[in-house]
Design a protein around this motif. Structure first.
Motif, short mmCIF file in Angstrom:
data_model
loop_
_atom_site.label_atom_id
_atom_site.label_comp_id
_atom_site.label_asym_id
_atom_site.label_seq_id
_atom_site.Cartn_x
_atom_site.Cartn_y
_atom_site.Cartn_z
N SER A 3 0.85 -1.18 0.00
CA SER A 3 0.00 0.00 0.00
C SER A 3 0.89 1.23 0.00
N VAL A 4 0.34 2.33 -0.47
CA VAL A 4 1.06 3.60 -0.53
C VAL A 4 0.18 4.68 0.07
N THR A 5 0.74 5.49 0.93
CA THR A 5 0.02 6.60 1.53
C THR A 5 0.71 7.90 1.18
N GLN A 6 -0.01 8.76 0.53
CA GLN A 6 0.49 10.11 0.27
C GLN A 6 -0.21 11.03 1.27
N LEU A 7 0.59 11.63 2.11
CA LEU A 7 0.07 12.26 3.32
C LEU A 7 -0.65 13.58 3.08
N ASP A 8 -0.45 14.18 1.92
CA ASP A 8 -1.07 15.47 1.63
C ASP A 8 -1.84 15.38 0.33
N SER A 9 -3.11 15.75 0.34
CA SER A 9 -3.89 15.71 -0.89
C SER A 9 -3.58 16.92 -1.78
N GLN A 10 -3.29 18.07 -1.15
CA GLN A 10 -2.93 19.26 -1.89
C GLN A 10 -1.81 19.99 -1.16
N VAL A 11 -0.88 20.54 -1.94
CA VAL A 11 0.21 21.32 -1.38
C VAL A 11 0.31 22.63 -2.16
N PRO A 12 -0.11 23.75 -1.56
CA PRO A 12 0.08 25.05 -2.21
C PRO A 12 1.44 25.63 -1.83
N VAL A 13 2.12 26.23 -2.79
CA VAL A 13 3.45 26.79 -2.52
C VAL A 13 3.70 27.94 -3.50
N GLU A 95 6.39 -4.60 -6.65
CA GLU A 95 7.18 -5.79 -6.38
C GLU A 95 7.47 -6.46 -7.71
N TYR A 96 7.90 -7.68 -7.70
CA TYR A 96 8.22 -8.37 -8.94
C TYR A 96 7.01 -8.39 -9.86
N GLY A 97 7.21 -8.11 -11.11
CA GLY A 97 6.14 -8.26 -12.08
C GLY A 97 5.56 -6.99 -12.60
N ASN A 98 6.08 -5.86 -12.16
CA ASN A 98 5.70 -4.58 -12.73
C ASN A 98 4.30 -4.11 -12.39
N LYS A 99 3.52 -4.84 -11.61
CA LYS A 99 2.23 -4.31 -11.17
C LYS A 99 2.51 -3.16 -10.22
N LEU A 100 1.93 -2.00 -10.52
CA LEU A 100 2.14 -0.81 -9.71
C LEU A 100 0.96 -0.60 -8.76
N VAL A 101 1.29 -0.24 -7.53
CA VAL A 101 0.29 0.18 -6.55
C VAL A 101 0.53 1.66 -6.29
N PHE A 102 -0.49 2.48 -6.53
CA PHE A 102 -0.36 3.93 -6.45
C PHE A 102 -0.97 4.48 -5.17
N GLY A 103 -0.43 5.62 -4.75
CA GLY A 103 -1.09 6.41 -3.73
C GLY A 103 -2.22 7.21 -4.35
N ALA A 104 -2.92 7.97 -3.51
CA ALA A 104 -4.08 8.73 -3.97
C ALA A 104 -3.71 10.01 -4.70
N GLY A 105 -2.43 10.37 -4.64
CA GLY A 105 -1.97 11.55 -5.37
C GLY A 105 -1.90 12.79 -4.51
N THR A 106 -0.99 13.70 -4.88
CA THR A 106 -0.87 15.01 -4.24
C THR A 106 -0.88 16.06 -5.33
N ILE A 107 -1.81 17.02 -5.21
CA ILE A 107 -1.87 18.11 -6.18
C ILE A 107 -0.94 19.21 -5.71
N LEU A 108 0.04 19.52 -6.52
CA LEU A 108 0.97 20.61 -6.23
C LEU A 108 0.49 21.86 -6.97
N ARG A 109 0.17 22.91 -6.22
CA ARG A 109 -0.27 24.17 -6.82
C ARG A 109 0.80 25.22 -6.56
N VAL A 110 1.43 25.69 -7.60
CA VAL A 110 2.48 26.70 -7.48
C VAL A 110 1.87 28.05 -7.81
N LYS A 111 1.99 28.98 -6.88
CA LYS A 111 1.39 30.31 -7.03
C LYS A 111 2.48 31.34 -7.29
N SER A 112 2.12 32.35 -8.09
CA SER A 112 3.09 33.41 -8.39
C SER A 112 2.98 34.54 -7.37
#
Lengths: 112, 114
Positions: A3-13, A95-112
């Protein structure tokens, strides 16, 4: 089971600031670790990968990730982000065999 | 060097219908994997094909089936469509005998169920 856990759903920077996207995984065996990036309406592009050897891996566009086996983490970092880095980032484990298990993703928002 | 190509890019179906999605792998790759990415979630592994056989399968019902052709291209079929099947379907290709090589993804087919 993996399993994979991505701790932040969104990161504004703000542009030119540093950023860290966090990823923790669980697996009972040795694994390969990946970061993929997804821009709107597109598929996944490989950003970087850890297979073995040096625990610090780098991409060509300034991102880096460090494999920490004791903490089962694979955090993604960039010292200075650009507007063009705005995207969704996925951490994945395999693991062996190339099957990928993904986290839920993190949206990176870069602000000017 | 052509990457992974998927068709169609968008598709609208109604509940109960059947759909077929297509994928051509990156040149030289012999293994095709399919993933379902629901809105706001990470991709979920459906199954993987090599030498025209299903080699691994994720936690998806039998309504999801696939096929791989001698030229390594692949199809994903979904029967009796449900509203919950609405998602982006991603195809990825790789080499079977190089376990540490990353998968290459296509841009996906966005399936909407009405």
């Amino acid at each position: 089971a993996q399993s994979v856990t991505q701790l932040d759903s969104q990161v504004p920077v703000f542009e030119e600031a540093p950023v860290e996207l966090r990823c923790n995984y669980s697996s009972s065996v040795s694994v390969y670790l990946f970061w993929y990036v997804q821009y709107p309406n597109q598929g996944l592009q490989l950003l970087l990968k850890y297979l073995s050897g040096s625990t610090l891996v780098e991409s060509i566009n300034g991102f880096e990730a460090e494999f920490n086996k004791s903490q089962t983490s694979f955090h993604l970092r960039k010292p200075s982000v650009h507007i063009s880095d705005t995207a969704e980032y996925f951490c994945a484990v395999s693991e062996y065999g190339n099957k990928l298990v993904f986290g839920a993703g993190t949206i990176l928002r870069v602000k000017s | 060097d052509a990457g992974v190509t998927q068709s169609p890019t968008h598709l609208i179906k109604t509940r109960g219908q059947q759909v077929t999605l297509r994928c051509s792998p990156k040149s030289g790759h012999d293994t095709v994997s399919w993933y379902q990415q629901a809105l706001g979630q990470g991709p979920q592994f459906i199954f993987q094909y090599y030498e025209e056989e299903e080699r691994q399968r994720g936690n998806f019902p039998d309504r999801f089936s696939g096929h791989q052709f001698p030229n390594y291209s692949s199809e994903l079929n979904v029967n009796a469509l449900l509203l919950g099947d609405s998602a982006l379907y991603l195809c990825a290709s790789s080499f079977w005998d190089r376990e540490n090589q990353p998968q290459h993804f296509g841009d996906g087919t966005r399936l909407s169920i009405l």
